[in-house]
Design a protein around this motif. Structure first.
Motif, PDB file in Angstrom:
ATOM      1  N   TYR A  46      -5.085 -13.702  -4.753  1.00 15.49           N
ATOM      2  CA  TYR A  46      -4.741 -14.137  -3.398  1.00 15.49           C
ATOM      3  C   TYR A  46      -5.430 -15.461  -3.102  1.00 15.49           C
ATOM      4  N   SER A  47      -4.745 -16.301  -2.377  1.00 18.67           N
ATOM      5  CA  SER A  47      -5.362 -17.527  -1.885  1.00 18.67           C
ATOM      6  C   SER A  47      -4.621 -17.957  -0.635  1.00 18.67           C
ATOM      7  N   TRP A  68      -6.041  -7.856   0.878  1.00 19.71           N
ATOM      8  CA  TRP A  68      -5.289  -8.646  -0.085  1.00 19.71           C
ATOM      9  C   TRP A  68      -6.217  -9.431  -1.001  1.00 19.71           C
ATOM     10  N   CYS A  69      -7.415  -9.762  -0.519  1.00 18.83           N
ATOM     11  CA  CYS A  69      -8.337 -10.622  -1.274  1.00 18.83           C
ATOM     12  C   CYS A  69      -9.407  -9.800  -1.992  1.00 18.83           C
ATOM     13  N   TYR A  70      -9.156  -8.515  -2.200  1.00 15.66           N
ATOM     14  CA  TYR A  70     -10.124  -7.656  -2.891  1.00 15.66           C
ATOM     15  C   TYR A  70     -10.515  -8.285  -4.236  1.00 15.66           C
ATOM     16  N   PRO A  71     -11.827  -8.295  -4.577  1.00 13.67           N
ATOM     17  CA  PRO A  71     -12.947  -7.550  -3.968  1.00 13.67           C
ATOM     18  C   PRO A  71     -13.658  -8.263  -2.819  1.00 13.67           C
ATOM     19  N   LEU A  72     -13.102  -9.377  -2.345  1.00 13.75           N
ATOM     20  CA  LEU A  72     -13.722 -10.069  -1.218  1.00 13.75           C
ATOM     21  C   LEU A  72     -13.281  -9.412   0.084  1.00 13.75           C
ATOM     22  N   VAL A  73     -13.907  -8.289   0.399  1.00 18.43           N
ATOM     23  CA  VAL A  73     -13.638  -7.547   1.621  1.00 18.43           C
ATOM     24  C   VAL A  73     -14.965  -7.227   2.288  1.00 18.43           C
ATOM     25  N   PRO A  74     -14.972  -7.049   3.613  1.00 19.21           N
ATOM     26  CA  PRO A  74     -16.241  -6.878   4.332  1.00 19.21           C
ATOM     27  C   PRO A  74     -17.115  -5.747   3.813  1.00 19.21           C
ATOM     28  N   ASP A  75     -16.529  -4.607   3.444  1.00 17.64           N
ATOM     29  CA  ASP A  75     -17.350  -3.480   3.006  1.00 17.64           C
ATOM     30  C   ASP A  75     -17.936  -3.687   1.621  1.00 17.64           C
ATOM     31  N   ASN A  76     -17.539  -4.767   0.921  1.00 18.03           N
ATOM     32  CA  ASN A  76     -18.124  -5.075  -0.383  1.00 18.03           C
ATOM     33  C   ASN A  76     -19.233  -6.106  -0.291  1.00 18.03           C
ATOM     34  N   TYR A  77     -19.430  -6.671   0.880  1.00 19.41           N
ATOM     35  CA  TYR A  77     -20.461  -7.680   1.022  1.00 19.41           C
ATOM     36  C   TYR A  77     -21.861  -7.085   0.949  1.00 19.41           C
TER      37      TYR A  77
END
Length: 279
Positions: free
Chosen positions: A150-151, A171-180
């Motif tokens: 995704y971009s 859509w941008c997994y793994p850049l998701v809030p719960d992974n921060y």
């Protein structure tokens, strides 16, 4: 190689792998520009994004035409390109420029020499791919994003909101809030205190609602009234206070946000320490 990201782009593309996937990279005059197919995700194309590409599909999607002027009624391709590429040229408007450029240092040197370009895409890239003289040609290739990549560019507030919602839709997994994990509040929906650094850690709940779990330094978990309706994608930052009979939907709330009773917050971004009065 140099990876140029405009800074207004949110993506999970492995740029190193994108280079390795192109067997023609990295000659000294190569330039790789990722593109996203415009039908894979909710549309990010604005009224000014009208890109016509000519791609040599037999040579790793080498770009032979770049026309990003939506008001142009005609476009031209040098005839020599048809002879050199055995006429295997695809014309398409189905791709969206994601704002990432991967290039060798020689490309940057050329750009510094030809400093009179005001726009990288519509002028510099367009002129480079249209060069007919073999010795002066810069080979620019298009990288088409794959499934799971995704971009999205955030050039204005409309696209900023849409990319934010796509991120919350994962859509941008793994850049998701719960992974921060335990990240600084300034990274996700919040702000930094002037005296000390606070943290926020998020969990995702039903309907794609993200809530801070109340880490050791982020303070109490947000309070939400029992009669309030939360509809995702939605992110609630630390120490929020949401009243009764409210509706929150498709929004991002920073830290220490207060929403009084009988309020609706829809398609909004509220930064830290904001108060929405009742009604």
């Amino acid at each position: 190689d140099d990876d140029d990201d405009d800074g207004d782009d949110d993506h999970n593309i492995d740029t190193e792998k994108a280079i390795l996937d192109n067997p023609n990279s990295p000659p000294s005059n190569d330039h790789l520009t990722p593109h996203k197919h415009n039908h894979q995700l909710p549309p990010l194309r604005s009224s000014t994004d009208d890109l016509l590409l000519a791609l040599d599909t037999t040579h790793e999607n080498r770009i032979l035409l770049w026309d990003s002027h939506p008001h142009n009624s005609t476009s031209s391709i040098p005839t020599i390109f048809f002879a050199e590429n055995s006429s295997n040229i695809a014309l398409t408007r189905n791709y969206l420029d994601v704002g990432i450029d991967i290039c060798s240092p020689d490309v940057l040197a050329r750009f510094s020499d030809e400093f009179d370009y005001r726009e990288l895409r519509s002028q510099f890239v367009a002129n480079c791919v249209a060069e007919e003289e073999v010795g002066l040609q810069s080979r620019i290739f298009g990288y088409i994003t794959k499934r799971g990549e995704y971009s999205g560019r955030m050039g204005d507030m409309r696209r900023y909101h849409r990319v934010s919602m796509d991120l919350l839709r994962r859509w941008c997994y793994p850049l998701v809030p719960d992974n921060y994990g335990h990240c600084e509040e300034k990274v996700v929906g919040s702000s930094r205190s002037s005296n000390n650094s606070t943290t926020a850690s998020y969990v995702v709940e039903r309907h794609l609602v993200y809530r801070d779990v109340g880490g050791s330094r982020s303070g109490k978990r947000s309070h939400v009234g029992r009669s309030t309706q939360l509809l995702g994608p939605l992110l609630l930052g630390p120490n929020n206070s949401i009243g009764e009979e409210c509706l929150l939907q498709r929004s991002v709330l920073g830290s220490n946000v207060t929403v009084r009773d009988n309020c609706s917050v829809v398609d909004s971004h509220l930064w830290g320490n904001v108060v929405v009065e009742e009604g």
